[in-house]
Design a protein around this motif. Structure first.
Motif, short mmCIF file in Angstrom:
data_model
loop_
_atom_site.label_atom_id
_atom_site.label_comp_id
_atom_site.label_asym_id
_atom_site.label_seq_id
_atom_site.Cartn_x
_atom_site.Cartn_y
_atom_site.Cartn_z
N LYS A 162 0.21 -0.60 0.26
CA LYS A 162 0.41 -0.66 1.71
C LYS A 162 0.79 0.73 2.22
O LYS A 162 1.52 1.47 1.56
N CYS A 171 -1.99 -2.53 5.80
CA CYS A 171 -1.01 -1.96 6.74
C CYS A 171 -0.35 -3.11 7.49
O CYS A 171 -1.03 -4.00 8.00
N LYS A 213 1.52 3.22 6.02
CA LYS A 213 1.74 3.32 7.46
C LYS A 213 0.68 4.27 7.99
O LYS A 213 0.43 5.32 7.41
N GLN A 215 1.73 -2.60 10.18
CA GLN A 215 2.30 -2.02 11.40
C GLN A 215 1.90 -2.73 12.69
O GLN A 215 2.48 -2.47 13.72
N ASN A 262 0.56 5.08 11.42
CA ASN A 262 1.12 5.73 12.61
C ASN A 262 2.60 5.98 12.39
O ASN A 262 3.22 5.37 11.52
N ASN A 308 -8.01 0.51 7.34
CA ASN A 308 -6.68 -0.09 7.29
C ASN A 308 -6.86 -1.59 7.55
O ASN A 308 -7.43 -2.00 8.54
N ASN A 343 6.36 8.07 9.29
CA ASN A 343 6.09 7.87 7.87
C ASN A 343 4.61 7.63 7.58
O ASN A 343 4.26 6.97 6.60
N THR A 344 3.75 8.18 8.42
CA THR A 344 2.32 8.00 8.24
C THR A 344 1.88 8.57 6.89
O THR A 344 2.28 9.67 6.51
N GLU A 345 1.06 7.81 6.19
CA GLU A 345 0.45 8.26 4.93
C GLU A 345 -0.28 9.57 5.21
O GLU A 345 -1.05 9.66 6.17
N GLN A 380 2.98 -7.25 12.25
CA GLN A 380 3.30 -7.73 10.91
C GLN A 380 2.21 -8.67 10.38
O GLN A 380 2.50 -9.74 9.84
#
Length: 181
Positions: free
Chosen positions: A105, A74, A107, A76, A109, A40, A112-114, A79
């Motif tokens: 992109k 990512c 996530k 998260q 954590n 990530n 909505n984690t991939e 930013q």
């Protein structure tokens, strides 16, 4: 390890489909037989220069031996991957001469984690749980299994011996060829 309901039931990284940086589906089964480093990434992190420089060096050194880096931007962590994905790809390819794929992109954590990252975190090769920062690295074997998870403080160059060891492992395709039936 998370609850089994939240962890994908796939048995390897090769069972996942992710989005590339143009929004197209990529079936990770195309990487069967290759050693992967899934990371990530972020463009505005204090670890950006050293990690991207070393990732590019590792990729150039081992790509012809079946090594791939899969970079997942990512945003998260403070930013540090702002803006559109096109800006990220341009930055990484121009500044660091990255030749490996930069995906959409994700996530890593939260709710909505991939799904790929749910799997990676649950099967982290000794380390499980939330990803703490940018540039967490997962070394994946030729059969799609997580060999090891490395935190941000472990620079890519420090895992070169692990990559070499994984590349030396034999890969036998599980499929039975017609001449053996």
């Amino acid at each position: 390890m998370g609850s089994s309901a939240s962890v994908p039931e796939q048995s390897s990284v090769h069972d996942f489909i992710v989005k590339d940086n143009t929004g197209k589906d990529v079936n990770l089964s195309i990487y069967k037989g290759k050693v992967l480093l899934i990371v990530n990434v972020a463009s505005k992190c204090g670890f950006t220069n050293s990690n991207y420089t070393q990732l590019t060096d590792l990729y150039r050194k081992y790509k012809d031996r079946g090594f791939e880096i899969l970079a997942f931007p990512c945003n998260q962590f403070l930013q540090q991957e702002p803006g559109p994905i096109e800006d990220t790809v341009q930055f990484v390819c121009e500044r660091f001469k990255a030749e490996y794929p930069i995906f959409a992109k994700v996530k890593v954590n939260g709710s909505n984690t991939e799904p790929l990252y749910k799997y990676l975190k649950a099967n982290g090769g000794g380390l499980t749980g939330s990803i703490k920062w940018n540039f967490t690295k997962f070394l994946i074997g030729k059969k799609g299994e997580v060999i090891h998870r490395f935190g941000v403080m472990v620079e890519p160059s420090a895992i070169e011996a692990d990559i070499e060891k994984a590349l030396e492992e034999p890969y036998e395709n599980q499929e039975i060829s017609q001449d053996k039936i």
